[in-house]
Scaffold this motif. Structure first.
Motif, PDB file in Angstrom:
ATOM      1  N   THR A  66       0.808  -1.215   0.000  1.00 25.96           N
ATOM      2  CA  THR A  66       0.000   0.000   0.000  1.00 25.96           C
ATOM      3  C   THR A  66       0.842   1.267   0.000  1.00 25.96           C
ATOM      4  O   THR A  66       0.337   2.345  -0.290  1.00 25.96           O
ATOM      5  CB  THR A  66      -0.909   0.028   1.227  1.00 25.96           C
ATOM      6  N   ASN A  67       2.109   1.148   0.287  1.00 22.00           N
ATOM      7  CA  ASN A  67       2.951   2.354   0.314  1.00 22.00           C
ATOM      8  C   ASN A  67       3.513   2.622  -1.085  1.00 22.00           C
ATOM      9  O   ASN A  67       4.667   2.346  -1.381  1.00 22.00           O
ATOM     10  CB  ASN A  67       4.077   2.162   1.335  1.00 22.00           C
ATOM     11  N   TYR A  68       2.665   3.196  -1.904  1.00 22.93           N
ATOM     12  CA  TYR A  68       3.050   3.361  -3.305  1.00 22.93           C
ATOM     13  C   TYR A  68       4.236   4.293  -3.484  1.00 22.93           C
ATOM     14  O   TYR A  68       5.032   4.142  -4.405  1.00 22.93           O
ATOM     15  CB  TYR A  68       1.858   3.849  -4.128  1.00 22.93           C
ATOM     16  N   ALA A  69       4.363   5.267  -2.598  1.00 25.98           N
ATOM     17  CA  ALA A  69       5.456   6.227  -2.740  1.00 25.98           C
ATOM     18  C   ALA A  69       6.802   5.508  -2.737  1.00 25.98           C
ATOM     19  O   ALA A  69       7.666   5.761  -3.584  1.00 25.98           O
ATOM     20  CB  ALA A  69       5.390   7.262  -1.634  1.00 25.98           C
ATOM     21  N   VAL A  70       6.961   4.585  -1.804  1.00 20.73           N
ATOM     22  CA  VAL A  70       8.230   3.856  -1.719  1.00 20.73           C
ATOM     23  C   VAL A  70       8.413   2.971  -2.961  1.00 20.73           C
ATOM     24  O   VAL A  70       9.510   2.870  -3.520  1.00 20.73           O
ATOM     25  CB  VAL A  70       8.281   3.008  -0.432  1.00 20.73           C
ATOM     26  N   VAL A  71       7.303   2.361  -3.402  1.00 21.33           N
ATOM     27  CA  VAL A  71       7.405   1.508  -4.590  1.00 21.33           C
ATOM     28  C   VAL A  71       7.844   2.329  -5.803  1.00 21.33           C
ATOM     29  O   VAL A  71       8.730   1.934  -6.566  1.00 21.33           O
ATOM     30  CB  VAL A  71       6.062   0.810  -4.863  1.00 21.33           C
ATOM     31  N   PHE A  72       7.231   3.521  -5.955  1.00 19.75           N
ATOM     32  CA  PHE A  72       7.629   4.386  -7.073  1.00 19.75           C
ATOM     33  C   PHE A  72       9.096   4.776  -6.972  1.00 19.75           C
ATOM     34  O   PHE A  72       9.837   4.780  -7.957  1.00 19.75           O
ATOM     35  CB  PHE A  72       6.764   5.649  -7.125  1.00 19.75           C
ATOM     36  N   ALA A  73       9.526   5.104  -5.779  1.00 19.19           N
ATOM     37  CA  ALA A  73      10.927   5.480  -5.597  1.00 19.19           C
ATOM     38  C   ALA A  73      11.832   4.308  -5.964  1.00 19.19           C
ATOM     39  O   ALA A  73      12.853   4.469  -6.652  1.00 19.19           O
ATOM     40  CB  ALA A  73      11.173   5.916  -4.156  1.00 19.19           C
ATOM     41  N   ALA A  74      11.428   3.106  -5.542  1.00 18.80           N
ATOM     42  CA  ALA A  74      12.230   1.924  -5.844  1.00 18.80           C
ATOM     43  C   ALA A  74      12.302   1.697  -7.349  1.00 18.80           C
ATOM     44  O   ALA A  74      13.364   1.402  -7.913  1.00 18.80           O
ATOM     45  CB  ALA A  74      11.635   0.698  -5.153  1.00 18.80           C
ATOM     46  N   MET A  75      11.174   1.876  -8.021  1.00 17.96           N
ATOM     47  CA  MET A  75      11.158   1.676  -9.464  1.00 17.96           C
ATOM     48  C   MET A  75      12.042   2.692 -10.165  1.00 17.96           C
ATOM     49  O   MET A  75      12.782   2.379 -11.108  1.00 17.96           O
ATOM     50  CB  MET A  75       9.716   1.761  -9.988  1.00 17.96           C
ATOM     51  N   THR A  76      11.952   3.920  -9.699  1.00 19.01           N
ATOM     52  CA  THR A  76      12.786   4.951 -10.309  1.00 19.01           C
ATOM     53  C   THR A  76      14.261   4.602 -10.149  1.00 19.01           C
ATOM     54  O   THR A  76      15.052   4.688 -11.096  1.00 19.01           O
ATOM     55  CB  THR A  76      12.505   6.312  -9.662  1.00 19.01           C
ATOM     56  N   LEU A  77      14.607   4.202  -8.939  1.00 22.25           N
ATOM     57  CA  LEU A  77      16.013   3.857  -8.692  1.00 22.25           C
ATOM     58  C   LEU A  77      16.460   2.708  -9.585  1.00 22.25           C
ATOM     59  O   LEU A  77      17.590   2.696 -10.085  1.00 22.25           O
ATOM     60  CB  LEU A  77      16.197   3.464  -7.226  1.00 22.25           C
ATOM     61  N   SER A  78      15.569   1.768  -9.794  1.00 20.10           N
ATOM     62  CA  SER A  78      15.998   0.609 -10.581  1.00 20.10           C
ATOM     63  C   SER A  78      16.120   0.949 -12.063  1.00 20.10           C
ATOM     64  O   SER A  78      16.901   0.340 -12.780  1.00 20.10           O
ATOM     65  CB  SER A  78      15.040  -0.562 -10.371  1.00 20.10           C
ATOM     66  N   ALA A  79      15.343   1.921 -12.514  1.00 19.60           N
ATOM     67  CA  ALA A  79      15.424   2.280 -13.931  1.00 19.60           C
ATOM     68  C   ALA A  79      16.607   3.192 -14.212  1.00 19.60           C
ATOM     69  O   ALA A  79      17.117   3.249 -15.343  1.00 19.60           O
ATOM     70  CB  ALA A  79      14.128   2.955 -14.374  1.00 19.60           C
ATOM     71  N   LEU A  80      17.037   3.919 -13.179  1.00 20.96           N
ATOM     72  CA  LEU A  80      18.035   4.962 -13.392  1.00 20.96           C
ATOM     73  C   LEU A  80      19.331   4.480 -14.042  1.00 20.96           C
ATOM     74  O   LEU A  80      19.780   5.055 -15.036  1.00 20.96           O
ATOM     75  CB  LEU A  80      18.322   5.637 -12.043  1.00 20.96           C
ATOM     76  N   PRO A  81      19.948   3.427 -13.531  1.00 22.79           N
ATOM     77  CA  PRO A  81      21.248   3.023 -14.093  1.00 22.79           C
ATOM     78  C   PRO A  81      21.159   2.729 -15.586  1.00 22.79           C
ATOM     79  O   PRO A  81      22.018   3.121 -16.367  1.00 22.79           O
ATOM     80  CB  PRO A  81      21.583   1.743 -13.323  1.00 22.79           C
ATOM     81  N   ILE A  82      20.075   2.081 -15.968  1.00 21.29           N
ATOM     82  CA  ILE A  82      20.001   1.657 -17.360  1.00 21.29           C
ATOM     83  C   ILE A  82      19.732   2.838 -18.280  1.00 21.29           C
ATOM     84  O   ILE A  82      20.265   2.924 -19.391  1.00 21.29           O
ATOM     85  CB  ILE A  82      18.947   0.554 -17.503  1.00 21.29           C
ATOM     86  N   VAL A  83      18.929   3.772 -17.804  1.00 27.57           N
ATOM     87  CA  VAL A  83      18.672   4.963 -18.607  1.00 27.57           C
ATOM     88  C   VAL A  83      19.981   5.728 -18.811  1.00 27.57           C
ATOM     89  O   VAL A  83      20.311   6.164 -19.917  1.00 27.57           O
ATOM     90  CB  VAL A  83      17.612   5.850 -17.924  1.00 27.57           C
ATOM     91  N   MET A  84      20.758   5.829 -17.749  1.00 21.31           N
ATOM     92  CA  MET A  84      22.031   6.554 -17.859  1.00 21.31           C
ATOM     93  C   MET A  84      22.982   5.826 -18.808  1.00 21.31           C
ATOM     94  O   MET A  84      23.630   6.437 -19.649  1.00 21.31           O
ATOM     95  CB  MET A  84      22.663   6.723 -16.483  1.00 21.31           C
ATOM     96  N   THR A  85      23.046   4.508 -18.686  1.00 25.39           N
ATOM     97  CA  THR A  85      23.914   3.742 -19.584  1.00 25.39           C
ATOM     98  C   THR A  85      23.538   4.005 -21.028  1.00 25.39           C
ATOM     99  O   THR A  85      24.380   4.266 -21.881  1.00 25.39           O
ATOM    100  CB  THR A  85      23.755   2.227 -19.332  1.00 25.39           C
ATOM    101  N   PHE A  86      22.243   3.967 -21.276  1.00 20.31           N
ATOM    102  CA  PHE A  86      21.814   4.117 -22.652  1.00 20.31           C
ATOM    103  C   PHE A  86      22.176   5.493 -23.198  1.00 20.31           C
ATOM    104  O   PHE A  86      22.705   5.615 -24.297  1.00 20.31           O
ATOM    105  CB  PHE A  86      20.310   3.880 -22.779  1.00 20.31           C
ATOM    106  N   PHE A  87      21.938   6.515 -22.395  1.00 18.06           N
ATOM    107  CA  PHE A  87      22.258   7.858 -22.896  1.00 18.06           C
ATOM    108  C   PHE A  87      23.750   8.019 -23.135  1.00 18.06           C
ATOM    109  O   PHE A  87      24.182   8.637 -24.104  1.00 18.06           O
ATOM    110  CB  PHE A  87      21.741   8.930 -21.935  1.00 18.06           C
ATOM    111  N   ALA A  88      24.541   7.420 -22.248  1.00 17.71           N
ATOM    112  CA  ALA A  88      25.987   7.571 -22.381  1.00 17.71           C
ATOM    113  C   ALA A  88      26.494   6.906 -23.656  1.00 17.71           C
ATOM    114  O   ALA A  88      27.386   7.416 -24.330  1.00 17.71           O
ATOM    115  CB  ALA A  88      26.680   6.983 -21.160  1.00 17.71           C
ATOM    116  N   ALA A  89      25.894   5.772 -24.014  1.00 18.46           N
ATOM    117  CA  ALA A  89      26.473   4.991 -25.110  1.00 18.46           C
ATOM    118  C   ALA A  89      25.616   5.023 -26.363  1.00 18.46           C
ATOM    119  O   ALA A  89      25.910   4.324 -27.329  1.00 18.46           O
ATOM    120  CB  ALA A  89      26.676   3.547 -24.651  1.00 18.46           C
ATOM    121  N   GLN A  90      24.603   5.870 -26.359  1.00 17.50           N
ATOM    122  CA  GLN A  90      23.618   5.866 -27.430  1.00 17.50           C
ATOM    123  C   GLN A  90      24.239   6.035 -28.813  1.00 17.50           C
ATOM    124  O   GLN A  90      23.868   5.374 -29.774  1.00 17.50           O
ATOM    125  CB  GLN A  90      22.632   6.994 -27.116  1.00 17.50           C
ATOM    126  N   ARG A  91      25.251   6.897 -28.867  1.00 21.02           N
ATOM    127  CA  ARG A  91      25.864   7.197 -30.158  1.00 21.02           C
ATOM    128  C   ARG A  91      26.468   5.933 -30.798  1.00 21.02           C
ATOM    129  O   ARG A  91      26.204   5.603 -31.944  1.00 21.02           O
ATOM    130  CB  ARG A  91      26.947   8.255 -29.951  1.00 21.02           C
TER     131      ARG A  91
END
Ligand SMILES: Nc1ncnc2c1ncn2[C@@H]1O[C@H](COP(=O)(O)OP(=O)(O)OP(=O)(O)O)[C@@H](O)[C@H]1O
Ligand SMILES: [Mg+2]
Lengths: 286, 405
Positions: free
Chosen positions: A249-274
């Motif tokens: 029921t604590n959606y705020a924490v779940v959202f934060a967890a999801m954001t944290l888990s997506a972050l590394p991959i988004v950064m990797t992709f932007f760094a190496a996109q070229r």
């Protein structure tokens, strides 16, 4: 008169060109919004309290408190990220190296019946992981690898080799054969040719393959769920579900967890996109 | 020092034989050029020598040592590829040092050799650049440098200049000639399509056709005394003109030939291998053909100008001749104007006329000075003109020939 006629003509084509451009830009912007907004929304909700999320899901948070993020981080995300990083990087290195060697063999050797071997390797593309789960569980248990990092590293490597080999092989076919021959004249062994000539030249496609593999391994769920059981060995996708189960029921924490888990991959992709785009464009065209 | 001997070298790809038994002796320090039409197996032979292709049968011997199964890098051979084949991810320096590093040469010595090669080839300024930042000519020199630093006994070049523009090709050709002079002991084998490169660089030229050697000789030998029709037409540009003819008779040590264009040719018959009725080919180079000014008499061929090409210093006339579907080409100084449909008369010095038998082999028959290329009036063709002792035979020969209209 013909001049004014002409200029009206060019005006009209100018207008069409500008209109087309505007439409294109508008389309791309909406596409961007459609893709990015949910992510943005997820990240924002990580800053809210549960009450804010339910009261006004689309409003901005009252304040940017990182409490939820810290809570998520401490309630397992740290471990999950560590496991995911180990498994993802380990399997990425294994996959790319094994695939590159395979592709090198498939493109350079004078093996009789080569099309047959190419067929076998690429045939692996059609193998469904789901079908193989039960024998794989038995195998992993017998090998004592069940519930270890190695289980996932080996499985991810095995199941991604066909696709990765396919990409690297296409790229290697396009490399000039003369370079190999020049290296042979220079006295290089097969291994030296591979490491010092072919592999460096394959860098663009290797980067693409690493990124594709990271995307896959980071998000893989089925194997991660089946072959690990302890909380300290769970990867992010599995970990996130257990966080959801725990903090249903604590959606705020779940959202934060999801954001944290997506972050590394988004950064990797932007760094190496070229490199990523270039490698694929060059590899698949052949 | 590297004597190189090829003994009955054959090379097949599956069932398809590309080289049909090549025999060739190359002396240490020679500059050998391979020429031949596309697909005749020049590259295949070169790559077999290098070890990039396996030799199906026969012996490759370098300095008395059979090399068929020796690893390419152990044969003391360097190769310069047509595409240069520079490693794109390595600097010029690393490109040249790569082979030495693998061979385990010490750092100091690598540096010395690379710097020296860089100096010889004027690459010192570019040693730290990547190949993609070099011009075509510079890349070519790096490729040569990479071959030099290994101190090879034999240098192989596969059409090294074909990717360069005309001016650069001339300059690099001269560089290669100088390089050869500075390394008198190194044997070089060079494949080219360019006649000028072949003629200027070679000590000896090897002419290939369909996986066989047609002739080996110095450039002048090939030009002056081609062994057969193929070599005669392959060496020289534009190609040698070929006129068909028939032996029509013999008398007092002289063989009489009748050409299809209506001229007569007398050859010393000391060979004794020219039976009456034998079909022959007569070759005359475009540049050896002399146009006879109007009013002058003498032994001649005649034809009408069909087309004129001006090359500045010379012009090339395309001439239609009676009895020949082929155009006869004449290369002459561009100081006199010729127009389409002009009738011209021309001849060649006896030393410049080549004779080939029906199988295309050269006949070294001496062409008799005083009887060369006699123009024969049409009436004589019918055998009613008074002739030497060979009239009867001549008409006999003519009946089998294609001359009579
Ligand atoms: N790998 C191969 N498999 C089958 N046939 C081949 C192979 N390589 C070359 N050939 C054939 O061998 C013949 C000789 O080829 P090669 O490359 O030696 O010709 P070349 O004289 O160098 O021609 P060019 O002047 O065009 O370079 C050709 O008919 C070619 O088709
Ligand atoms: Mg070739």
């Amino acid at each position: 008169m013909s001049v004014s006629h002409q200029s009206r003509e060019t005006e009209r084509t100018d207008f069409v060109a500008v209109l087309a451009k505007v439409c294109l830009v508008a389309f791309l912007i909406s596409l961007g919004v459609v893709v990015l907004y949910p992510l943005f929304w997820m990240a924002l909700n990580g800053f809210k309290t549960n009450a804010e999320i339910f009261g006004n899901p689309f409003a901005l948070p009252g304040g940017f408190s990182v409490a939820n993020y810290i809570a998520a981080w401490n309630q397992g995300i740290r471990n999950y990220i560590a496991t995911s990083v180990i498994v993802t990087l380990g399997s990425a290195v294994c996959t790319v190296l094994v695939s590159a060697w395979t592709a090198y063999g498939l493109t350079r050797s004078k093996l009789p019946g080569k099309p047959f071997f190419v067929g076998i390797v690429l045939g692996g593309l059609m193998l469904s992981p789901t079908v193989a789960v039960i024998p794989l569980v038995r195998m992993m248990q017998d090998l004592g690898l069940y519930n270890t990092y190695w289980a996932l590293i080996i499985l991810y490597t095995a199941f991604r080799i066909p696709f990765t080999t396919f990409l690297i092989r296409a790229y290697m076919l396009g490399l000039p054969r003369d370079l190999d021959e020049a290296a042979i004249m220079d006295g290089a062994s097969e291994g030296q040719i591979f490491w010092k000539v072919t592999l460096p030249l394959c860098k663009p496609i290797l980067v693409s393959c690493v990124i594709l593999h990271v995307l896959f391994a980071w998000n893989e769920y089925l194997f991660a769920m089946i072959f690990t059981s302890g909380a300290d060995l769970q990867t992010l996708p599995v970990g996130l579900t257990s966080i959801m189960a725990k903090h249903g029921t604590n959606y705020a924490v779940v959202f934060a967890a999801m954001t944290l888990s997506a972050l590394p991959i988004v950064m990797t992709f932007f760094a190496a996109q070229r490199f990523f785009i270039r490698g694929l464009a060059e590899g698949i065209g052949k | 020092m590297a004597d190189l001997t090829l003994r009955n070298i054959r090379k097949s790809y599956a069932d398809f034989e590309v080289l049909h038994g090549i025999d060739l002796d190359i002396k240490s320090g020679e500059f050998i050029v391979f020429v031949g039409p596309s697909g005749c197996g020049k590259s295949t032979l070169l790559r077999s020598i290098a070890g990039l292709e396996t030799i199906t049968s026969g012996d490759l011997v370098i300095d008395g040592e059979r090399m068929n199964t020796v690893a390419p890098s152990k044969r003391g051979i360097s190769m310069v590829f047509q595409s240069y084949a520079l490693y794109p991810h390595m600097t010029v320096y690393e490109n040249m040092a790569f082979g030495l590093r693998i061979a385990g040469v010490s750092k100091a010595e690598i540096d010395e050799r690379v710097q020296k090669a860089g100096e010889i080839l004027q690459l010192s300024k570019y040693l730290q650049r990547l190949p993609k930042a070099l011009s075509g000519g510079q890349r070519q020199r790096v490729a040569i440098g990479r071959a030099i630093v290994r101190n090879p006994r034999v240098f192989l070049f596969d059409e090294p200049l074909s990717n360069l523009d005309a001016a650069l090709r001339v300059a690099t050709r001269i560089e290669i000639a100088k390089l050869k002079q500075s390394m008198p002991d190194v044997t070089m084998i060079y494949v080219t399509h360019d006649q000028v490169e072949a003629m200027t660089l070679a000590d000896r030229i090897v002419v290939f056709k369909d996986g066989n050697i047609e002739q080996v000789g110095t450039p002048l030998e090939l030009y002056k005394r081609p062994a057969n029709l193929f070599v005669a037409q392959f060496i020289g540009s534009p190609a040698m003109n070929i006129l068909e003819g028939t032996v029509v008779g013999k008398s007092q040590g002289v063989t009489h030939l009748m050409l299809e264009c209506g001229a007569e040719l007398n050859v010393s018959a000391d060979r004794g291998v020219l039976p009456v009725g034998e079909r022959l080919s007569i070759g005359i180079r475009p540049e050896n053909t002399q146009i006879i000014p109007a009013g002058e008499h003498g032994p001649v061929l005649t034809g009408t100008v069909d087309f004129v090409e001006h090359l500045g210093e010379v012009q090339i006339l395309y001439v239609d001749m009676v009895g020949s579907a082929q155009k006869y080409l004449i290369k002459t100084a561009d100081d006199e104007a010729y127009a389409r449909m002009d009738t011209i008369r021309f001849t060649a010095r006896t030393n410049d006329i080549h004779l080939f038998d029906a199988k295309g082999r050269s006949i070294a028959g001496r062409i008799l000075e005083d009887h060369a290329l006699t123009h024969v009036s049409r009436s004589r063709f019918r055998g009613d003109a008074p002739g030497g002792g060979g009239t009867a035979q001549r008409s006999a020969g003519l009946r089998t020939g294609a001359l009579d209209p």
